[in-house]
Design a protein around this motif. Structure first.
Motif, PDB file in Angstrom:
ATOM      1  N   THR A   1       0.817  -1.217   0.000  1.00  9.73           N
ATOM      2  CA  THR A   1       0.000   0.000   0.000  1.00  9.73           C
ATOM      3  C   THR A   1       0.846   1.260   0.000  1.00  9.73           C
ATOM      4  N   ILE A   2       2.151   1.114  -0.144  1.00 12.98           N
ATOM      5  CA  ILE A   2       3.072   2.237  -0.169  1.00 12.98           C
ATOM      6  C   ILE A   2       3.730   2.283  -1.538  1.00 12.98           C
ATOM      7  N   GLY A   3       3.715   3.456  -2.156  1.00 11.74           N
ATOM      8  CA  GLY A   3       4.311   3.609  -3.470  1.00 11.74           C
ATOM      9  C   GLY A   3       5.835   3.633  -3.411  1.00 11.74           C
ATOM     10  N   GLU A   4       6.428   3.724  -4.580  1.00  4.21           N
ATOM     11  CA  GLU A   4       7.882   3.735  -4.652  1.00  4.21           C
ATOM     12  C   GLU A   4       8.486   4.976  -4.001  1.00  4.21           C
ATOM     13  N   ASP A   5       7.755   6.087  -4.012  1.00  7.09           N
ATOM     14  CA  ASP A   5       8.261   7.314  -3.412  1.00  7.09           C
ATOM     15  C   ASP A   5       7.925   7.424  -1.928  1.00  7.09           C
ATOM     16  N   GLY A   6       7.391   6.352  -1.337  1.00  7.66           N
ATOM     17  CA  GLY A   6       7.070   6.353   0.080  1.00  7.66           C
ATOM     18  C   GLY A   6       5.718   6.916   0.428  1.00  7.66           C
ATOM     19  N   VAL A   7       4.922   7.333  -0.568  1.00  8.93           N
ATOM     20  CA  VAL A   7       3.590   7.895  -0.334  1.00  8.93           C
ATOM     21  C   VAL A   7       2.561   6.774  -0.473  1.00  8.93           C
ATOM     22  N   PRO A   8       1.576   6.673   0.444  1.00  8.91           N
ATOM     23  CA  PRO A   8       0.541   5.640   0.311  1.00  8.91           C
ATOM     24  C   PRO A   8      -0.196   5.749  -1.008  1.00  8.91           C
ATOM     25  N   THR A   9      -0.553   4.616  -1.573  1.00  6.89           N
ATOM     26  CA  THR A   9      -1.235   4.575  -2.867  1.00  6.89           C
ATOM     27  C   THR A   9      -2.709   4.927  -2.700  1.00  6.89           C
ATOM     28  N   LEU A  10      -3.266   5.550  -3.723  1.00  8.06           N
ATOM     29  CA  LEU A  10      -4.685   5.899  -3.780  1.00  8.06           C
ATOM     30  C   LEU A  10      -5.311   5.144  -4.943  1.00  8.06           C
ATOM     31  N   LYS A  11      -6.298   4.302  -4.648  1.00 14.35           N
ATOM     32  CA  LYS A  11      -6.913   3.500  -5.701  1.00 14.35           C
ATOM     33  C   LYS A  11      -8.397   3.335  -5.413  1.00 14.35           C
ATOM     34  N   THR A  12      -9.146   3.128  -6.479  1.00 18.18           N
ATOM     35  CA  THR A  12     -10.591   2.913  -6.401  1.00 18.18           C
ATOM     36  C   THR A  12     -10.907   1.556  -7.022  1.00 18.18           C
ATOM     37  N   PHE A  13     -11.761   0.788  -6.366  1.00 22.04           N
ATOM     38  CA  PHE A  13     -12.067  -0.567  -6.825  1.00 22.04           C
ATOM     39  C   PHE A  13     -13.465  -0.928  -6.343  1.00 22.04           C
ATOM     40  N   PRO A  14     -14.100  -1.913  -6.999  1.00 27.25           N
ATOM     41  CA  PRO A  14     -15.434  -2.334  -6.564  1.00 27.25           C
ATOM     42  C   PRO A  14     -15.390  -3.157  -5.292  1.00 27.25           C
ATOM     43  N   ALA A  15     -16.425  -3.052  -4.492  1.00 24.70           N
ATOM     44  CA  ALA A  15     -16.555  -3.856  -3.273  1.00 24.70           C
ATOM     45  C   ALA A  15     -17.041  -5.240  -3.672  1.00 24.70           C
ATOM     46  N   THR A  16     -16.185  -6.234  -3.473  1.00 25.39           N
ATOM     47  CA  THR A  16     -16.462  -7.584  -3.954  1.00 25.39           C
ATOM     48  C   THR A  16     -16.954  -8.532  -2.864  1.00 25.39           C
TER      49      THR A  16
ATOM     50  N   PHE B   1      -6.878   4.774   0.586  1.00 24.10           N
ATOM     51  CA  PHE B   1      -5.627   5.522   0.659  1.00 24.10           C
ATOM     52  C   PHE B   1      -4.719   4.805   1.648  1.00 24.10           C
ATOM     53  N   GLY B   2      -3.733   4.102   1.123  1.00 23.59           N
ATOM     54  CA  GLY B   2      -2.908   3.268   1.983  1.00 23.59           C
ATOM     55  C   GLY B   2      -3.723   2.100   2.492  1.00 23.59           C
ATOM     56  N   ASP B   3      -3.871   2.011   3.808  1.00 23.78           N
ATOM     57  CA  ASP B   3      -4.666   0.955   4.429  1.00 23.78           C
ATOM     58  C   ASP B   3      -6.032   1.443   4.879  1.00 23.78           C
TER      59      ASP B   3
END
Length: 402
Positions: free
Chosen positions: A136-151, A274-276
């Motif tokens: 959940t952490i990007g290469e630059d150390g910033v948490p990733t932000l992603k959108t996905f369906p609730a499965t 966003f991250g966790d």
């Protein structure tokens, strides 16, 4: 003349049996162990042993018990095998007990703990976690932000929690609108004027001590009344954050009442993470007008399986972002993703709109105090129109390129 008694040598003083050193020595050794008692007073011990059968055996048992009690607590050796498994120290890197060899012949093999109760070692636990985990952490150390369906249901529950929190926060918005409304402020000023008038003295002075002690009580009473007045928002949040609310409008009676067929077996839910942390959620469904009343023989699965038509539209039931992530384009991106999903399913042919009974549609106060909440609704509608315009512009550019 006084009489002077000459001191006698110490060995000439009589020694009383009550103050002799032997009993003290005997008492001291008797506290150490029973065996010490037998060693210091061998004559009496033999006499007692001759008269009480088994006394020597009992003394030997107490001596061994005394030795076991005073084992060092920080000893690094394991307990013998006869110790129950639940009472053994759970240290797996210690050397084996030297008593195991001598006690192994006395212990039954069936007393060994089963493998299911044995705690895994560090090496075994590392082998169990060999599978790759999504970072959940990007290469630059910033948490990733992603959108996905609730499965699954856990993700859907997270979405319902976010939406319910946004409904509960309407209580704070309503309280601020009520407290700082010009009418309420005028009423408060009038109440303080009445207090000053009540505590005015005949000579024209004012008892400011009484005014100062009564004013906080008046303020607390007003705030308590506002809290009770806005209580229904909490009950509405509890209603929204349930599976029952998520499936509202899918029964045959509700469809006949609203005049809309609901497509699919369940509402579509998108989550933003966003991250966790889950920070945003949107709930939407496809709906189309009822062309004819449902026949008695038609079931719910048949109605759900109807394909989209030119009148099918995307209905957004809830759209919320956690408070500290608002005004950062998180909700806008979430709304855009929902429109793209609806477009792929063919649900936006008849348009996109917010449901009339969406999650944040409830109003508790009179209309004159709902300006802030109505403003949020206008912002949501303007954002939706902006996203639809951007989508139409992108489609026109794509047609021109072809």
């Amino acid at each position: 003349m006084g009489r002077h008694h000459a001191l006698k040598p110490h060995h000439l003083y009589p020694v009383s049996p009550a103050h002799s050193a032997a009993p003290f020595q005997l008492l001291k050794t008797s506290y150490a162990s029973p065996s010490a008692f037998l060693q210091t007073s061998s004559v009496s011990a033999f006499a007692v042993g001759d008269r009480i059968p088994g006394f020597k055996v009992s003394a030997a048992f107490l001596s061994s018990l005394h030795s076991n009690i005073f084992i060092e607590l920080d000893s690094s050796y394991d307990s013998p095998d006869c110790t129950p498994y639940g009472l053994r120290p759970r240290l797996y890197d210690l050397p084996p007990s030297p008593l195991i060899g001598s006690m192994s012949s006395l212990v039954d093999v069936d007393m060994a703990p089963p493998d299911a109760l044995r705690l895994p070692s560090n090496a075994e636990s590392e082998k169990e976690d060999v599978g790759p985990k999504e970072s959940t952490i990007g290469e630059d150390g910033v948490p990733t932000l992603k959108t996905f369906p609730a499965t699954d249901n856990d993700m859907r529950a997270e979405a319902l929690h976010i939406i319910a929190d946004s409904v509960a926060q309407q209580r704070n918005t309503g309280a601020n609108a009520l407290i700082f409304h010009p009418i309420i402020l005028a009423v408060m000023v009038g109440a303080f004027a009445v207090l000053i008038r009540i505590y005015a003295e005949p000579d024209g002075t004012t008892n400011w001590i009484m005014v100062g002690t009564t004013s906080p009580g008046v303020i607390m009473a007003v705030l308590g009344g506002i809290r009770m007045l806005l209580g229904p928002y909490i009950f509405e949040a509890e209603r929204v954050g349930t599976w029952k609310w998520l499936n509202t409008g899918r029964s045959a009676d509700e469809e006949q009442e609203t005049g809309l067929h609901i497509l699919g077996d369940s509402d579509e839910i998108l989550l933003t993470k966003f991250g966790d942390d889950y920070i945003g959620a949107i709930v939407f469904r496809g709906a189309q007008p009822i062309s004819s009343p449902a026949s008695p023989g038609s079931n719910k699965r048949t109605r759900r399986a109807q394909s989209p038509t030119k009148h099918t539209k995307l209905v957004i039931r809830a759209w919320s972002v956690r408070q500290k992530y608002r005004r950062k384009e998180v909700g806008s991106a979430l709304l855009e993703d929902a429109i793209k999903v609806g477009q792929a399913k063919g649900w936006i042919v008849g348009g996109v709109e917010f449901a009339k009974d969406h999650a944040n549609s409830k109003r508790v106060l009179p209309a004159m105090f709902n300006g802030a909440l109505d403003k949020y609704d206008r912002i949501a509608n303007n954002t939706l129109e902006k996203k639809l315009a951007e989508l139409d512009a992108g489609q026109e550019k794509g047609k021109k390129r072809k």
